[in-house]
Design a protein around this motif. Sequence first.
Motif, short mmCIF file in Angstrom:
data_model
loop_
_atom_site.label_atom_id
_atom_site.label_comp_id
_atom_site.label_asym_id
_atom_site.label_seq_id
_atom_site.Cartn_x
_atom_site.Cartn_y
_atom_site.Cartn_z
N GLY A 441 0.76 -1.28 -0.10
CA GLY A 441 -0.05 0.05 -0.23
C GLY A 441 0.85 1.27 -0.04
O GLY A 441 2.06 1.18 0.48
N ASP A 442 -0.01 2.25 -0.41
CA ASP A 442 0.80 3.83 -0.53
C ASP A 442 1.42 3.89 0.98
O ASP A 442 2.57 4.54 1.02
N GLY A 443 0.74 3.73 1.96
CA GLY A 443 1.18 4.11 3.49
C GLY A 443 2.40 3.33 3.86
O GLY A 443 3.13 3.89 4.31
N VAL A 467 -0.28 0.02 -4.40
CA VAL A 467 -1.68 0.20 -4.37
C VAL A 467 -1.76 1.81 -3.85
O VAL A 467 -1.67 1.78 -2.55
N ASN A 469 -4.23 3.98 -2.64
CA ASN A 469 -5.64 4.43 -2.71
C ASN A 469 -5.72 5.31 -1.39
O ASN A 469 -6.66 5.74 -0.93
N GLY A 471 -4.37 6.70 1.06
CA GLY A 471 -4.24 6.38 2.61
C GLY A 471 -4.14 5.31 3.24
O GLY A 471 -3.86 4.17 2.65
N TYR A 472 -4.36 5.25 4.52
CA TYR A 472 -4.27 3.85 5.34
C TYR A 472 -5.74 3.30 5.50
O TYR A 472 -6.38 3.26 6.39
N THR A 473 -6.03 2.44 4.39
CA THR A 473 -7.32 1.96 4.14
C THR A 473 -7.70 0.87 5.18
O THR A 473 -8.79 0.90 5.71
MG MG Z 1 -3.37 2.62 1.25
#
Ligand code: MG
Length: 565
Positions: A441-443, A467, A469, A471-473
Motif C-alpha cells: 500500500g501507499d502508506g 496500491v 488508495n 491513505g491507510y485504508t
Molecule cells: Mg493505502
Amino acid sequence: MTYTVGRYLGTRLAQIGLKHHFAVAGDYNLVLLDQLLATPDLKQVYCCNELNCGFSAEGYARANGAGAAVVTFSVGALSALNAIGGAYAENLPVILISGAPNSNDIGSGHILHHTIGLPDYGYQLEIAKRLTCAAVSITSAQEAPVLIDHAIRTALREKKPAYIEIACNVSAAPCSPPGPVSALLRDVPSDPDTLEAAVAASVEFLASRKKVSLLIGSKLRAAEAEDAALQLGKTLSCAVATMAAAKSFYPENDPHYIGTYWGDASSAGVREIMDWSDGIVALAPVFNDYSTAGWTAWPQGENVLLAEPHHVHVNGRTFDGIHLKDYLAALSQRLSGEITRPDTLKEFQRVVRPSAPVAAAAPGDRLVRAEMARQIAQLITPQTTIVAETGDSWFNALRMTLPEGARVELEMQWGHIGWSVPATFGYAVASPERRIITMVGDGSFQLTAQEVAQMVRLKLPVIIFLVNNRGYTIEVEIHDGPYNNIKNWDYAGLMSAFNAEDGKGLGLRATTGGELSDAIAKALKNQDGPTLIECQIERDDCTSELISWGRRVAAANARPPRKAD
Ligand code: MG
Ligand code: TPU
C-alpha cells in the motif's frame, strides 16, 4: 590458517548456508566488514538504513532459512532491533551483528560517540537480550568462537534471532585455533518415548472423532514440517485449511485443501467446516487477536489437538521434547491404512460450489481493486513468490489461488508496515531464480521506499504493485480519522530518482485496466531492474474480508477495561 574473529564469524555464516549478509557501514564495524569481505563464498550487500538492513536479512531468511545483518553501534543497531523483534515474532533465525566500542573503553569512564552519552554502553546488549534467543558481547578474541557458536546454534535451533556485538578492536584479532572445525549442531533429536506416547494419545483422539479437519498454522515452516503435514492430510483424507499467516504452507492444488480459515474473513465454506468439525488438529498455529478475527474464531478446548513445534497437547495431556516433523511422520505411519477421516472434505464439497472466475474489466474503465487483483493473480506461476504487505494487500493475496510451488510471504505477527520492501529485497537476493511480486500500500511504502534503490543497484527484476488508495485504508476500516490520510507522492516518478545515471528500474502508473496490462507487459520484459507499478484506486475500494475483519478487530480493541473487584 589462523582465523580472526571476523573470519571465524564469516566462516560460520557460510557454513550455515548464507551466501550473503546485509550491511550498513559505520566506524564501529568497518574492520569487521573487511574481515567478512575476505570470507570466501560470502557476499556483502548494502542497505540504505539499518531498519531495512534488518528486514532485508529477515526476507533473506524466509527464502534461505537464515540471514545476517551487520550494523554499527547504537545509532544503527537500535533501528535494526525493530526488525529483529519482527524476526522473533515471525520465527526466523536472523543474526544481528553489531560493531561495538573498543574493549579498552569499557569500564574506563569514557564517553563515546553514537552512545547515549553515558560511560556505560551495556544498554544495547540488554535490549537485544529481550528481542533475541541469545545475545553475546565479544570483547576478547579468545572467547569469540564459543560465544559466536552459542549465538548461531541457539538461533538455528529455536528459529529465533540472535545478537552478536564485537568490540571494534577485536574483529581482526586472531582467535584460538583450530577455528570452525565442522558445521554447527543444528538440533537435538526427539525423545523416542515421548514421541511414542504422543502418537498413541493422538490416535486415541482421532479414533474417537469422525469430523476431523487439519488446520495449518504459521509456525509450520519454522518447524520444517510442511512435508510431514501434507503427508498427514493425505493419510487422514480430511479437509485441510490454512490460517491466514500460513498461506502457501500447504499446497493449494492438493485435493484436501479447502482454503483460508480466518473467522468471518475465511474463504467460502471454510469457517462452516471448521465449526462443524468435532476434531481439529491444529499444527503450529498462532492464535492472536488478528488471526482469531478479534477473538471471534479461536479453536480451543477438548476438540482441539494442538501440535506445537516442540510439544503436543491432546486429551488434556502435554507431551514435550519432540519435533513436530517427527511427530507428524510417526502419526501418519501409525494411522496409515487404519484411520481415515474424509467426512469434512465431503461436506465441504457438498456445501461449496467453485466460484466463477472474475470477468475482465473493459480496458478503458477506471482501475478497481478487483481488476488489479485479477491481473496480478494471472502472473502467478509455480516459481512465484508474492510478498504481501500489511493492509488490504494481505486480503488480496489471501484470495489468490496458488499453483504448487508458489509461495506467499506475510508478516502478520509483527505487522510492521513497510516491511515488504526490504524483505522483498532480501528475498530476491536469496532467490534470484524466482519471480517475486510485491503488493504494498501507499502508506506502507512511504516507510521504507528507499530500499527500491538497492534493487536497482543489484538489477533485481522484482515487480512491485504499489496500491495508491490515498491513505491507510486498513486503518480506515478499523477506526477512521484524519490520521489515516497521507501526503500523496509521485510513486512511479520515484524510480527515475533511484535510477540516477545508471539504473534500469522502471516506474509506471496505471489508472485503467488497460494501462495496468500494458505496464505488466513492460515489467515482464524488464529483466535489468525492478518495475514499480503504481495502481491508482479509490480510497474505499477494498476487499469485503478487510471490512468484516476490521470490524472484529475494532470491537476487540474497544472492549472496556475490566471492573475492579
Ligand atoms: Mg493505502
Ligand atoms: O491497503 P492499505 O491502504 O490498507 O495499506 P497502506 O496504504 O499501506 O496503509 C497501511 C496502514 C497501516 C498503519 C498506519 N496499517 N497499520 N498501521 C499501523 C502501523 C504503524 N506503524 C508501523 C511501523 N506499523 C503499523 N502496522
